[in-house]
Motif scaffolding. Structure first.
Motif, PDB file in Angstrom:
ATOM      1  N   THR A   6     -10.848   1.729-113.102  1.00 54.81           N
ATOM      2  CA  THR A   6     -10.739   2.030-111.674  1.00 54.81           C
ATOM      3  C   THR A   6     -12.132   1.998-111.053  1.00 54.81           C
ATOM      4  OG1 THR A   6     -11.055   4.405-111.976  1.00 54.81           O
ATOM      5  CG2 THR A   6      -8.767   3.559-112.132  1.00 54.81           C
ATOM      6  N   ALA A   7     -12.170   2.034-109.739  1.00 55.04           N
ATOM      7  CA  ALA A   7     -13.451   2.114-109.034  1.00 55.04           C
ATOM      8  C   ALA A   7     -14.198   3.379-109.453  1.00 55.04           C
ATOM      9  CB  ALA A   7     -13.227   2.080-107.532  1.00 55.04           C
ATOM     10  N   ALA A   8     -13.477   4.475-109.672  1.00 48.00           N
ATOM     11  CA  ALA A   8     -14.113   5.727-110.109  1.00 48.00           C
ATOM     12  C   ALA A   8     -14.754   5.566-111.484  1.00 48.00           C
ATOM     13  CB  ALA A   8     -13.098   6.863-110.110  1.00 48.00           C
ATOM     14  N   ASP A   9     -14.094   4.838-112.376  1.00 44.21           N
ATOM     15  CA  ASP A   9     -14.676   4.577-113.705  1.00 44.21           C
ATOM     16  C   ASP A   9     -15.992   3.819-113.568  1.00 44.21           C
ATOM     17  OD1 ASP A   9     -12.440   5.694-115.071  1.00 44.21           O
ATOM     18  OD2 ASP A   9     -11.416   3.749-115.102  1.00 44.21           O
ATOM     19  N   VAL A  10     -15.995   2.813-112.714  1.00 43.60           N
ATOM     20  CA  VAL A  10     -17.207   2.008-112.510  1.00 43.60           C
ATOM     21  C   VAL A  10     -18.294   2.861-111.857  1.00 43.60           C
ATOM     22  CG1 VAL A  10     -18.191   0.017-111.303  1.00 43.60           C
ATOM     23  CG2 VAL A  10     -15.956  -0.166-112.429  1.00 43.60           C
ATOM     24  N   GLY A  11     -17.907   3.711-110.900  1.00 43.92           N
ATOM     25  CA  GLY A  11     -18.874   4.599-110.262  1.00 43.92           C
ATOM     26  C   GLY A  11     -19.581   5.484-111.273  1.00 43.92           C
ATOM     27  N   ALA A  12     -18.829   5.990-112.235  1.00 42.11           N
ATOM     28  CA  ALA A  12     -19.424   6.827-113.283  1.00 42.11           C
ATOM     29  C   ALA A  12     -20.384   6.008-114.149  1.00 42.11           C
ATOM     30  CB  ALA A  12     -18.331   7.453-114.136  1.00 42.11           C
ATOM     31  N   LEU A  13     -20.026   4.766-114.450  1.00 44.27           N
ATOM     32  CA  LEU A  13     -20.899   3.900-115.248  1.00 44.27           C
ATOM     33  C   LEU A  13     -22.148   3.492-114.471  1.00 44.27           C
ATOM     34  CD1 LEU A  13     -18.227   1.567-116.880  1.00 44.27           C
ATOM     35  CD2 LEU A  13     -19.584   3.335-118.031  1.00 44.27           C
ATOM     36  N   ARG A  14     -22.005   3.365-113.170  1.00 42.70           N
ATOM     37  CA  ARG A  14     -23.121   2.941-112.317  1.00 42.70           C
ATOM     38  C   ARG A  14     -24.294   3.917-112.423  1.00 42.70           C
ATOM     39  NH1 ARG A  14     -23.556  -0.504-107.932  1.00 42.70           N
ATOM     40  NH2 ARG A  14     -21.320  -0.889-107.829  1.00 42.70           N
ATOM     41  N   ALA A  15     -24.005   5.183-112.643  1.00 42.16           N
ATOM     42  CA  ALA A  15     -25.046   6.206-112.708  1.00 42.16           C
ATOM     43  C   ALA A  15     -25.914   6.080-113.957  1.00 42.16           C
ATOM     44  CB  ALA A  15     -24.409   7.592-112.653  1.00 42.16           C
ATOM     45  N   ASN A  16     -25.410   5.376-114.975  1.00 39.34           N
ATOM     46  CA  ASN A  16     -26.148   5.223-116.229  1.00 39.34           C
ATOM     47  C   ASN A  16     -27.075   4.022-116.175  1.00 39.34           C
ATOM     48  OD1 ASN A  16     -24.605   7.333-117.265  1.00 39.34           O
ATOM     49  ND2 ASN A  16     -23.078   5.940-118.084  1.00 39.34           N
ATOM     50  N   LYS A  17     -28.333   4.238-116.510  1.00 35.66           N
ATOM     51  CA  LYS A  17     -29.291   3.139-116.617  1.00 35.66           C
ATOM     52  C   LYS A  17     -29.234   2.617-118.048  1.00 35.66           C
ATOM     53  CE  LYS A  17     -31.169   3.617-112.514  1.00 35.66           C
ATOM     54  NZ  LYS A  17     -30.649   2.807-111.456  1.00 35.66           N
ATOM     55  N   VAL A  18     -28.913   1.352-118.192  1.00 37.58           N
ATOM     56  CA  VAL A  18     -28.799   0.744-119.517  1.00 37.58           C
ATOM     57  C   VAL A  18     -29.673  -0.502-119.540  1.00 37.58           C
ATOM     58  CG1 VAL A  18     -27.206  -0.265-121.180  1.00 37.58           C
ATOM     59  CG2 VAL A  18     -26.426   1.593-119.698  1.00 37.58           C
ATOM     60  N   ASP A  19     -30.538  -0.595-120.567  1.00 32.61           N
ATOM     61  CA  ASP A  19     -31.382  -1.783-120.643  1.00 32.61           C
ATOM     62  C   ASP A  19     -30.684  -2.876-121.466  1.00 32.61           C
ATOM     63  OD1 ASP A  19     -31.887  -1.397-123.412  1.00 32.61           O
ATOM     64  OD2 ASP A  19     -33.738  -0.314-123.024  1.00 32.61           O
ATOM     65  N   HIS A  20     -31.206  -4.059-121.343  1.00 32.48           N
ATOM     66  CA  HIS A  20     -30.587  -5.226-121.973  1.00 32.48           C
ATOM     67  C   HIS A  20     -30.609  -5.140-123.493  1.00 32.48           C
ATOM     68  CE1 HIS A  20     -30.912  -7.898-118.149  1.00 32.48           C
ATOM     69  NE2 HIS A  20     -30.577  -6.662-117.884  1.00 32.48           N
ATOM     70  N   LYS A  21     -31.649  -4.556-124.062  1.00 34.01           N
ATOM     71  CA  LYS A  21     -31.724  -4.420-125.519  1.00 34.01           C
ATOM     72  C   LYS A  21     -30.572  -3.535-126.007  1.00 34.01           C
ATOM     73  CE  LYS A  21     -34.874  -3.309-129.266  1.00 34.01           C
ATOM     74  NZ  LYS A  21     -36.227  -2.892-129.643  1.00 34.01           N
ATOM     75  N   ALA A  22     -30.294  -2.457-125.295  1.00 36.45           N
ATOM     76  CA  ALA A  22     -29.188  -1.569-125.667  1.00 36.45           C
ATOM     77  C   ALA A  22     -27.850  -2.290-125.541  1.00 36.45           C
ATOM     78  CB  ALA A  22     -29.200  -0.307-124.803  1.00 36.45           C
TER      79      ALA A  22
END
Length: 136
Positions: free
Chosen positions: A110-126
Motif C-alpha cells: 500500500t501507499a502506507a507501506d511505501v511511506g514507511a520504507l521511504r523513511a529508511n535510508k538504504v545505500d546501494h551496497k546494502a
C-alpha cells in the motif's frame, strides 16, 4: 481482491512509462543495460524479503555489479523518490505479482507501506547485499 482489466492495463502502462525504457517491454531486461524483472532470480527464491526489496530499490535506485539470468550487469538505476507512494506501490506490486509469480499469501503493498520504507535510508551496497541473500 479483484483486479479489473482496466486496472491491470493502467498498471502495465505505468510500468512501461517508468521502467520500460531500461527494463524492456514486459520487464524482460535489456542485455548490458538493465536486468530482467520478469521471472527474476530473486523472485523465484520466494523469500518474504522480496516484498520490501522491490519498493526499496525503486525509492533508492541501485548501482553496482550484479548477476541476473546468467548475465552480469553494471549500471545505475536512478532513485524514484519523486514518485508518489501509491505509484511506487503500484510499480512494486506489478513487478512482484504480475511479472513474477506471487506467493499465495501475497499481500499487495500500500501507499502506507511505501511511506514507511521511504523513511529508511538504504545505500546501494546494502541493497546489493539484500539481492544476493534473496537469490541464495
Amino acid at each position: 481482491m479483484l483486479v479489473t482489466a482496466s486496472a491491470q492495463a493502467d498498471d502495465a502502462a505505468l510500468f512501461t512509462q517508468t521502467c520500460g525504457a531500461c527494463h524492456g517491454k514486459g520487464g524482460v531486461g535489456i542485455p548490458g543495460m538493465a536486468p530482467p524483472l520478469a521471472g527474476a532470480d530473486w523472485a523465484k527464491a520466494g523469500k518474504a524479503e522480496s516484498r520490501t526489496y522491490v519498493p526499496t530499490v525503486i525509492l533508492n535506485g541501485l548501482s553496482g555489479k550484479l548477476m541476473a539470468a546468467g548475465r552480469t550487469y553494471q549500471s545505475v538505476m536512478p532513485a524514484q523518490k519523486q514518485r508518489k507512494d501509491d505509484e511506487i506501490a503500484t510499480l512494486a506490486n506489478y513487478v512482484l505479482a504480475t511479472l513474477n509469480t506471487a506467493p499465495t499469501d501475497f499481500k499487495p503493498l500500500t501507499a502506507a507501506d511505501v511511506g514507511a520504507l521511504r523513511a529508511n535510508k538504504v545505500d546501494h551496497k546494502a541493497l546489493l547485499g539484500t539481492r544476493s541473500q534473496l537469490v541464495q
